[in-house]
Write a protein that holds these residues in place. Structure first.
Motif, mmCIF file in Angstrom:
data_model
loop_
_atom_site.group_PDB
_atom_site.id
_atom_site.type_symbol
_atom_site.label_atom_id
_atom_site.label_comp_id
_atom_site.label_asym_id
_atom_site.label_seq_id
_atom_site.Cartn_x
_atom_site.Cartn_y
_atom_site.Cartn_z
ATOM 1 N N UNK A 60 -1.766 4.208 7.158
ATOM 2 C CA UNK A 60 -1.667 3.751 8.633
ATOM 3 C C UNK A 60 -2.858 3.651 9.290
ATOM 4 N N UNK A 61 -3.967 4.598 8.924
ATOM 5 C CA UNK A 61 -5.008 4.342 9.793
ATOM 6 C C UNK A 61 -5.947 2.964 9.229
ATOM 7 N N UNK A 97 0.385 -7.183 9.312
ATOM 8 C CA UNK A 97 0.345 -5.789 8.652
ATOM 9 C C UNK A 97 1.757 -5.004 9.247
ATOM 10 N N UNK A 98 2.393 -4.620 8.306
ATOM 11 C CA UNK A 98 3.586 -4.050 8.677
ATOM 12 C C UNK A 98 3.673 -2.637 8.313
ATOM 13 N N UNK A 99 3.550 -1.505 9.015
ATOM 14 C CA UNK A 99 3.076 -0.290 8.921
ATOM 15 C C UNK A 99 4.826 0.501 8.900
ATOM 16 N N UNK A 100 5.099 0.849 7.613
ATOM 17 C CA UNK A 100 6.508 1.470 7.212
ATOM 18 C C UNK A 100 7.328 0.688 8.155
ATOM 19 N N UNK A 144 -1.407 -9.862 13.169
ATOM 20 C CA UNK A 144 -0.331 -9.021 14.165
ATOM 21 C C UNK A 144 0.145 -7.751 13.225
ATOM 22 N N UNK A 145 0.752 -6.845 14.091
ATOM 23 C CA UNK A 145 1.091 -5.775 13.262
ATOM 24 C C UNK A 145 2.756 -5.318 13.792
ATOM 25 N N UNK A 146 3.351 -5.068 12.776
ATOM 26 C CA UNK A 146 4.893 -4.587 13.115
ATOM 27 C C UNK A 146 4.659 -2.874 12.832
ATOM 28 N N UNK A 147 5.012 -2.436 13.889
ATOM 29 C CA UNK A 147 4.974 -0.825 13.862
ATOM 30 C C UNK A 147 6.103 0.045 13.360
ATOM 31 N N UNK A 168 0.829 -1.313 -0.042
ATOM 32 C CA UNK A 168 0.113 -0.064 -0.232
ATOM 33 C C UNK A 168 0.868 1.233 0.036
ATOM 34 N N UNK A 169 0.665 1.981 -0.945
ATOM 35 C CA UNK A 169 1.494 3.270 -1.015
ATOM 36 C C UNK A 169 0.699 4.537 -1.166
ATOM 37 N N UNK A 170 1.321 5.598 -1.052
ATOM 38 C CA UNK A 170 0.696 7.120 -1.188
ATOM 39 C C UNK A 170 1.362 7.937 -0.394
ATOM 40 N N UNK A 171 0.906 9.176 -0.586
ATOM 41 C CA UNK A 171 1.586 10.434 0.014
ATOM 42 C C UNK A 171 1.176 10.373 1.650
ATOM 43 N N UNK A 172 2.043 10.966 2.297
ATOM 44 C CA UNK A 172 1.797 11.165 3.716
ATOM 45 C C UNK A 172 0.380 11.720 4.131
ATOM 46 N N UNK A 173 -0.447 11.290 4.954
ATOM 47 C CA UNK A 173 -1.840 11.863 5.151
ATOM 48 C C UNK A 173 -2.902 11.217 4.232
ATOM 49 N N UNK A 174 -2.537 10.034 3.435
ATOM 50 C CA UNK A 174 -3.659 9.411 2.689
ATOM 51 C C UNK A 174 -4.637 8.470 3.488
ATOM 52 N N UNK A 175 -3.848 7.865 4.555
ATOM 53 C CA UNK A 175 -4.966 7.135 5.366
ATOM 54 C C UNK A 175 -4.223 5.738 5.297
#
Length: 383
Positions: free
Chosen positions: A81-82, A203-206, A121-124, A72-79
């Motif tokens: 991480x949410x 789910x790996x967030x950045x 599970x999630x990787x922060x 999942x890609x996109x500019x900062x603030x596109x949602x």
């Protein structure tokens, strides 16, 4: 050297990873998201009266197959991480449904979600803030066993030490604290904790954005090796298109809370259909000057800032920055439809394909100033 090879330590490793991705079988649907929304209320005054809402995620539809990696890609603030926190149920959705292995988990309570935490599970993003500085590595990685009441064979300590070995750390690190490790090692600790209960979806967030480039390659290769060894399913959120190209089977491009394009990795990079995707890819640096000159690729500079998610534009949300925008783009929101096999795009005038609205050819930039609200025209420059 290609963009994909930048994320690899050697060209041979890159070739091996490509073969692995191509050989992955298409599994059954593990996760299905339909109409997912998350609106954060904006309050004002002493009585906290709601005066608006931030439309962080505003209608997502996609699925994730077992054994694949969805980037999942996109500019900062596109949602992005949410979205990740919604599908792991760390946030309560405003609307829509989330199905995991055919079961609706959209509004499950804490008690009902506890058994499912083993599988999701999630990787922060920040490998330091997500680790308790007062706890040892053994306590951090062993926490899932205590919380789930699981007693692994041989004991928790032995299993934790095995997990540390799996992610490339020494079992002797069991009694150390997070501040004694580098950024890459702390991220490995977070990965070990996520893998403790043998999850089906991670789910790996950045996962590599806070790391040095040399360490990024190690962590990316580790994630790829673990997937091949353990049969994991990933949703990887990132803004680095080179990293996403290396690890993903399919890629979703998000803009202002919505998915604007979703397709397999090869199609996205070779034949982008949404103008926003084309602009993102034009910004990827090409390290070989001869290759860059041969491509003759223009850099697309989008004018203006991303609109506020509190008050998104009508119609297509990208039309205020799009050089192909017409009158229909400002009035009607384009649906996310499959224009080719497996290639979905939400655009009235997609690249490399017939228009969804073929009769509307009047560009907004050609209209009189009073007929439209200052629609900036992007310029192009040579890389």
């Amino acid at each position: 050297m290609s963009d994909k090879d930048e994320a690899m330590t050697t060209s041979e490793t890159a070739a091996g990873a490509t073969d692995t991705l191509a050989a992955r079988p298409e599994g059954e649907t593990l996760l299905r998201v339909s109409g997912l929304k998350k609106h954060f209320p904006v309050t004002k005054g002493l009585f906290k009266r709601q005066v608006g809402a931030v439309l962080a995620v505003d209608g997502l539809d996609f699925d994730v197959r077992a054994g694949e990696t969805l980037g999942v890609v996109g500019e900062s603030g596109c949602g992005k991480s949410t979205m990740g926190r919604l599908i792991t149920r760390l946030l309560e959705p405003t609307a829509g449904t989330i199905e995991f292995q055919g079961k609706d988990i959209t509004h499950l309570g804490t008690g009902d979600m506890r058994p499912l935490r083993r599988d999701v599970q999630m990787i922060f993003q920040d490998p330091y803030s997500s680790l308790n500085p007062r706890h040892t590595v053994g306590a951090i990685v062993g926490a899932p066993f205590r919380l789930q009441g699981v007693r692994p064979e041989g004991g928790v300590k032995q299993e934790v030490q095995r997990l540390l070995s799996v992610v490339g750390l020494s079992p002797e690190h069991y009694n150390r604290y997070p501040h004694e490790f580098s950024g890459g090692q702390r991220q490995r600790i977070g990965i070990a904790r996520a893998l403790a209960l043998n999850p089906k979806l991670v789910v790996a967030d950045e996962p590599v954005s806070a790391l040095d480039v040399s360490i990024q390659a190690q962590v990316v290769n580790l994630l790829d090796d673990l997937q091949a060894e353990l049969g994991l399913t990933y949703v990887i959120i990132a803004h680095d298109l080179s990293v996403i190209r290396h690890v993903s089977d399919r890629i979703a491009v998000m803009y202002l809370g919505k998915v604007v394009e979703l397709t397999d990795r090869q199609s996205l990079y070779n034949k982008p259909m949404h103008p926003y995707t084309r602009a993102l890819l034009s910004a990827v640096p090409v390290p070989d000057p001869r290759r860059k000159a041969a491509q003759g690729r223009d850099r697309i500079l989008l004018q203006g800032d991303v609109p506020s998610p509190m008050n998104p534009p009508s119609g297509c949300r990208f039309h205020t920055r799009c050089w192909k925008a017409t009158e229909v783009c400002a009035k009607k929101e384009p649906p996310l439809v499959a224009l080719e096999t497996g290639h979905q795009v939400a655009c009235h005038h997609p690249e490399n394909a017939a228009d969804q609205e073929p009769g509307d050819t009047k560009l907004l930039t050609d209209l009189p100033p009073q007929a439209t609200a200052e629609e900036p025209t992007p310029t192009t420059t040579k890389n």
